[in-house]
Design a protein around this motif. Structure first.
Motif, PDB file in Angstrom:
ATOM      1  N   LEU A 123       0.845  -1.184   0.000  1.00  0.00           N
ATOM      2  CA  LEU A 123       0.000   0.000   0.000  1.00  0.00           C
ATOM      3  C   LEU A 123       0.884   1.238   0.000  1.00  0.00           C
ATOM      4  N   PRO A 124       0.845   2.066  -1.051  1.00  0.00           N
ATOM      5  CA  PRO A 124       1.654   3.290  -1.057  1.00  0.00           C
ATOM      6  C   PRO A 124       1.345   4.143   0.167  1.00  0.00           C
ATOM      7  N   ALA A 125       2.386   4.678   0.791  1.00  0.00           N
ATOM      8  CA  ALA A 125       2.187   5.441   2.020  1.00  0.00           C
ATOM      9  C   ALA A 125       3.247   6.518   2.152  1.00  0.00           C
ATOM     10  N   VAL A 126       2.853   7.614   2.774  1.00  0.00           N
ATOM     11  CA  VAL A 126       3.762   8.714   3.094  1.00  0.00           C
ATOM     12  C   VAL A 126       3.704   8.936   4.596  1.00  0.00           C
ATOM     13  N   ALA A 127       4.876   9.018   5.232  1.00  0.00           N
ATOM     14  CA  ALA A 127       4.945   9.281   6.660  1.00  0.00           C
ATOM     15  C   ALA A 127       5.012  10.788   6.893  1.00  0.00           C
ATOM     16  N   VAL A 128       4.137  11.270   7.752  1.00  0.00           N
ATOM     17  CA  VAL A 128       4.028  12.701   8.004  1.00  0.00           C
ATOM     18  C   VAL A 128       4.644  13.023   9.360  1.00  0.00           C
ATOM     19  N   GLY A 129       5.651  13.883   9.363  1.00  0.00           N
ATOM     20  CA  GLY A 129       6.161  14.362  10.642  1.00  0.00           C
ATOM     21  C   GLY A 129       7.634  14.170  10.896  1.00  0.00           C
ATOM     22  N   GLY A 130       8.255  13.180  10.277  1.00  0.00           N
ATOM     23  CA  GLY A 130       9.673  12.969  10.527  1.00  0.00           C
ATOM     24  C   GLY A 130      10.142  11.646   9.985  1.00  0.00           C
ATOM     25  N   ARG A 131      11.454  11.524   9.797  1.00  0.00           N
ATOM     26  CA  ARG A 131      12.026  10.297   9.220  1.00  0.00           C
ATOM     27  C   ARG A 131      12.161   9.176  10.245  1.00  0.00           C
ATOM     28  N   GLU A 132      12.352   9.522  11.499  1.00  0.00           N
ATOM     29  CA  GLU A 132      12.597   8.507  12.509  1.00  0.00           C
ATOM     30  C   GLU A 132      11.419   7.548  12.620  1.00  0.00           C
ATOM     31  N   GLY A 133      11.690   6.276  12.437  1.00  0.00           N
ATOM     32  CA  GLY A 133      10.651   5.272  12.536  1.00  0.00           C
ATOM     33  C   GLY A 133       9.827   5.104  11.277  1.00  0.00           C
ATOM     34  N   ALA A 134      10.198   5.812  10.189  1.00  0.00           N
ATOM     35  CA  ALA A 134       9.392   5.756   8.967  1.00  0.00           C
ATOM     36  C   ALA A 134       9.857   4.689   7.996  1.00  0.00           C
ATOM     37  N   ALA A 135      10.856   3.880   8.378  1.00  0.00           N
ATOM     38  CA  ALA A 135      11.401   2.828   7.512  1.00  0.00           C
ATOM     39  C   ALA A 135      11.854   3.448   6.196  1.00  0.00           C
ATOM     40  N   ASP A 136      11.421   2.900   5.065  1.00  0.00           N
ATOM     41  CA  ASP A 136      11.853   3.409   3.761  1.00  0.00           C
ATOM     42  C   ASP A 136      10.773   4.250   3.090  1.00  0.00           C
ATOM     43  N   LEU A 137       9.813   4.733   3.832  1.00  0.00           N
ATOM     44  CA  LEU A 137       8.720   5.499   3.245  1.00  0.00           C
ATOM     45  C   LEU A 137       9.154   6.923   2.921  1.00  0.00           C
ATOM     46  N   PRO A 138       8.555   7.534   1.886  1.00  0.00           N
ATOM     47  CA  PRO A 138       8.750   8.975   1.694  1.00  0.00           C
ATOM     48  C   PRO A 138       8.180   9.712   2.909  1.00  0.00           C
ATOM     49  N   THR A 139       8.808  10.801   3.274  1.00  0.00           N
ATOM     50  CA  THR A 139       8.376  11.538   4.456  1.00  0.00           C
ATOM     51  C   THR A 139       8.166  13.011   4.124  1.00  0.00           C
ATOM     52  N   VAL A 140       7.268  13.630   4.872  1.00  0.00           N
ATOM     53  CA  VAL A 140       7.076  15.078   4.814  1.00  0.00           C
ATOM     54  C   VAL A 140       7.417  15.606   6.195  1.00  0.00           C
ATOM     55  N   ASN A 141       8.531  16.310   6.287  1.00  0.00           N
ATOM     56  CA  ASN A 141       9.126  16.644   7.574  1.00  0.00           C
ATOM     57  C   ASN A 141       8.982  18.126   7.909  1.00  0.00           C
ATOM     58  N   LEU A 142       8.763  18.389   9.168  1.00  0.00           N
ATOM     59  CA  LEU A 142       8.786  19.751   9.686  1.00  0.00           C
ATOM     60  C   LEU A 142       9.666  19.749  10.926  1.00  0.00           C
ATOM     61  N   ASP A 143      10.732  20.553  10.896  1.00  0.00           N
ATOM     62  CA  ASP A 143      11.665  20.596  12.019  1.00  0.00           C
ATOM     63  C   ASP A 143      11.029  21.385  13.158  1.00  0.00           C
ATOM     64  N   ASP A 144      10.650  20.691  14.225  1.00  0.00           N
ATOM     65  CA  ASP A 144      10.012  21.374  15.352  1.00  0.00           C
ATOM     66  C   ASP A 144      10.941  21.491  16.561  1.00  0.00           C
ATOM     67  N   ARG A 145      12.186  21.090  16.416  1.00  0.00           N
ATOM     68  CA  ARG A 145      13.114  21.157  17.549  1.00  0.00           C
ATOM     69  C   ARG A 145      13.704  22.556  17.726  1.00  0.00           C
ATOM     70  N   LEU A 146      14.107  23.170  16.625  1.00  0.00           N
ATOM     71  CA  LEU A 146      14.749  24.481  16.707  1.00  0.00           C
ATOM     72  C   LEU A 146      13.804  25.527  17.281  1.00  0.00           C
ATOM     73  N   VAL A 147      12.528  25.447  16.904  1.00  0.00           N
ATOM     74  CA  VAL A 147      11.589  26.465  17.385  1.00  0.00           C
ATOM     75  C   VAL A 147      11.321  26.298  18.879  1.00  0.00           C
TER      76      VAL A 147
END
Length: 350
Positions: free
Chosen positions: A146-170
């Motif tokens: 099943l095609p899937a995109v992980a939203v939020g970060g790469r960690e734990g997303a295996a080999d899925l495409p991800t859409v990341n937002l850096d929330d640590r610096l803020v």
């Protein structure tokens, strides 16, 4: 009342076969430009649109994407993040006539929900939000094909495409903002720590305090909810040395925390400074207006949908880095309380 036109009517008017009409209107290659123009003109003249069911059968697609949420339905209704995120998703998929299938489920039947979506071919792909520690979903969608995109970060997303937002610096920026205002007792009301983004924000808060030479402040769970934020605030204010500033994992818990502090007789920000996260539309209308970390949920949704549609169409998609979250300073943060009756009481409170 005239009967609804059919694909056969379009083919007859354009002087082509029904197969050619199907090829043209489904964007398949191999049809001459002049023929394509003739077919589209005939379809427009007859005001004919292919049925969704017919198009799905001809393309082998469900023409829908899935979003499975394991939060309680009532929490989705009161948290402004998800309506804004969903609006961003819809703004993209509606352009191609696709739909969004939103499924609510409990943790106990989450895996079965994904298996059913794949087995019944209800969706062409899914968005995975709220990634958790030891989350089974990235491996599961791979198993299901099943095609899937992980939203939020790469960690734990295996080999899925991800859409990341850096929330640590803020988060670090927010801590420094409070420290610059003179605050030294900065507490944190955390989201559920099974969520990776909740852990990441809490860790960023702790590291920022350490970087400024301050000890770790008080931490209480807030659960991303209004009730959790209010309860945590009441508990924090009951300490002998209460914090002079509180950071919250989201705006919903922060606005409830502000109300709880005001109900306890505190003047904000004179007695207590508050920082939220998300920058929901309500944040600028609270009294005082809420200092918060802006994460554009609508843009997050649209970026996630575009990535998923690319993955569905082409079989591959790259990771997307969104603009980092930014600190929005409003009226809920101010200088640390000056010595007075309340501060003196704190000093003798142990």
């Amino acid at each position: 009342m005239s009967p609804r036109p059919t694909i056969a009517d379009v083919a007859a008017l354009a002087g082509v076969s029904r197969a050619t009409v199907s090829f043209v209107l489904n964007g398949r290659p191999g049809v001459a430009a002049a023929t394509q123009e003739r077919v589209r003109a005939a379809a427009a003249q007859l005001r004919w649109n292919p049925s969704r069911t017919a198009r799905a059968l001809s393309t082998g697609r469900a023409r829908a994407v899935g979003l499975v949420l394991t939060r309680e339905p009532e929490l989705i209704g009161v948290d402004p993040f998800y309506p804004a995120f969903i609006a961003g998703v819809e703004s993209v998929i509606s352009q191609s006539g696709d739909g969004l299938m939103l499924q609510m489920c409990g943790p106990e039947n989450e895996v079965e929900t994904y298996r059913r979506l794949a087995a019944d071919r209800r969706v062409d792909g899914v968005l995975l939000t709220d990634l958790r520690v030891d989350d089974p979903r990235p491996a599961l969608v791979g198993e299901l094909g099943l095609p899937a995109v992980a939203v939020g970060g790469r960690e734990g997303a295996a080999d899925l495409p991800t859409v990341n937002l850096d929330d640590r610096l803020v988060v670090a920026d927010a801590v420094r903002h409070l420290v610059d205002l003179g605050h030294r007792r900065i507490a944190y009301v955390a989201g559920p720590l099974e969520y990776r983004h909740a852990r990441r924000r809490r860790q960023a808060w702790a590291e920022a305090l350490s970087d400024t030479g301050l000890p770790l402040g008080l931490v209480l769970p807030g659960g991303f909810t209004a009730a959790g934020g209010a309860h945590a605030t009441q508990m924090l204010l009951s300490y002998a040395k209460p914090p002079t500033a509180i950071m919250y994992a989201n705006d919903l818990s922060a606005t409830a925390g502000m109300a709880a502090a005001q109900a306890a007789g505190l003047d904000l920000p004179r007695d207590l400074s508050v920082v939220g996260f998300d920058d929901i539309s309500l944040a600028s209308w609270t009294r005082p207006s809420l200092t918060t970390c802006r994460a554009d949920a609508t843009s997050w949704g649209s970026s996630s949908a575009r990535t998923l549609m690319e993955l569905i169409e082409h079989g591959t998609a790259g990771d997307v880095e969104m603009e980092p979250a930014a600190l929005v300073v409003r009226s809920s943060t101010g200088l640390v309380p000056t010595p007075g009756p309340r501060a003196e009481g704190d000093a003798h409170g142990g």
